[in-house]
Design an enzyme around this catalytic site. Structure first.
Site, mmCIF file in Angstrom:
data_model
loop_
_atom_site.group_PDB
_atom_site.id
_atom_site.type_symbol
_atom_site.label_atom_id
_atom_site.label_comp_id
_atom_site.label_asym_id
_atom_site.label_seq_id
_atom_site.Cartn_x
_atom_site.Cartn_y
_atom_site.Cartn_z
ATOM 1 N N CYS A 1 6.129 -0.353 7.227
ATOM 2 C CA CYS A 1 5.746 0.812 6.439
ATOM 3 C C CYS A 1 6.923 1.224 5.564
ATOM 4 C CB CYS A 1 5.368 1.962 7.383
ATOM 5 S SG CYS A 1 4.913 3.477 6.527
ATOM 6 N N LEU A 2 6.636 1.524 4.310
ATOM 7 C CA LEU A 2 7.706 1.951 3.401
ATOM 8 C C LEU A 2 8.380 3.229 3.897
ATOM 9 C CD1 LEU A 2 5.941 1.287 -0.024
ATOM 10 C CD2 LEU A 2 7.799 -0.036 0.992
ATOM 11 N N GLN B 1 3.195 9.887 1.202
ATOM 12 C CA GLN B 1 4.498 9.223 1.285
ATOM 13 C C GLN B 1 5.401 9.578 0.113
ATOM 14 O OE1 GLN B 1 2.461 5.238 2.122
ATOM 15 N NE2 GLN B 1 4.423 4.973 3.141
ATOM 16 N N HIS C 1 -4.287 1.784 7.765
ATOM 17 C CA HIS C 1 -2.909 2.295 7.804
ATOM 18 C C HIS C 1 -2.737 3.436 6.792
ATOM 19 C CE1 HIS C 1 1.636 1.383 7.987
ATOM 20 N NE2 HIS C 1 1.518 2.187 6.953
ATOM 21 N N GLU C 2 -3.250 3.224 5.585
ATOM 22 C CA GLU C 2 -3.084 4.249 4.537
ATOM 23 C C GLU C 2 -3.912 5.502 4.822
ATOM 24 O OE1 GLU C 2 -0.695 3.911 2.732
ATOM 25 O OE2 GLU C 2 -0.399 1.762 2.862
ATOM 26 N N GLY D 1 0.830 -1.192 0.000
ATOM 27 C CA GLY D 1 0.000 0.000 0.000
ATOM 28 C C GLY D 1 0.869 1.247 0.000
ATOM 29 N N HIS E 1 -2.110 7.681 7.063
ATOM 30 C CA HIS E 1 -1.101 8.482 6.349
ATOM 31 C C HIS E 1 -1.710 9.780 5.830
ATOM 32 C CE1 HIS E 1 2.635 6.250 6.182
ATOM 33 N NE2 HIS E 1 2.056 5.143 5.730
HETATM 34 ZN ZN ZN Z 1 2.833 3.238 5.724
#
Ligand code: ZN
Length: 171
Positions: free
Chosen positions: A89-90, A49, A131-132, A44, A135
């Site tokens: 998480c990226l 991000q 989660h997204e 995701g 963000h």
């Molecule tokens: Zn993340």
């Protein structure tokens, strides 16, 4: 591939603004986000991000990477159940922690063509969506941890620079 911001970059704290019109510019961003997510690899990615403070999320939790999901202006309509899952998480590379979230989620959003739809998700996809959406509001999964733990993660990331872990899906 777009550059992915990493914690503690303050731009990850920006609250994303609604997309007023789903036009070719938005579609180009969506396509670039999918490309970046698949290459990373992650399951995701939220527009914040990649330093685009707009309410756009892409995801694909399928094992063979065949179910791309694009959520524009997503809104959670209902949450149900409790799930504890190890998340990565990226934007917080090399860190995985267990977070408690709802197990089922109903979300309303627009797709890549700007058409509104509703989606019921559970398990990993439900966790990914929550989660997204965090963000988009400038919130990271490590915000659910204690201050002490978060400070340790910050020090670790500042010391190590970028590194990646395969231990948990990166969202
Ligand atoms: Zn993340």
């Amino acid at each position: 591939m777009l550059e992915i911001l990493t914690f503690p970059d303050p731009r990850l704290r920006n609250k994303a603004q609604p997309v007023e019109k789903v036009d070719d510019t938005v579609r180009k961003l969506v396509d670039d986000m999918f490309h970046t997510m698949y290459e990373a690899p992650g399951i995701g990615l939220a527009a914040n991000q990649v330093n685009e403070a707009r309410r756009i999320v892409v995801a694909d939790v399928s094992e063979d990477r065949s179910q791309p999901l694009c959520l524009i202006n997503p809104q959670i309509l209902a949450l149900d159940g409790v799930e504890e899952m190890e998340e990565g998480c990226l934007s917080v590379p090399g860190v995985t922690e267990t977070v408690q979230r709802a197990d089922r989620v109903r979300v309303r959003a627009q797709n890549r063509d700007g058409e509104a739809f509703e989606l019921d998700a559970e398990g990993l996809l439900a966790v990914c969506i929550q989660h997204e959406l965090d963000h988009l509001d400038g919130k990271l999964f490590i915000d659910y941890l204690s201050n002490l733990k978060r400070q340790r993660i910050r020090k670790k990331l500042e010391k190590q620079g970028r590194s990646k872990s395969e231990a948990a899906p990166a969202i």
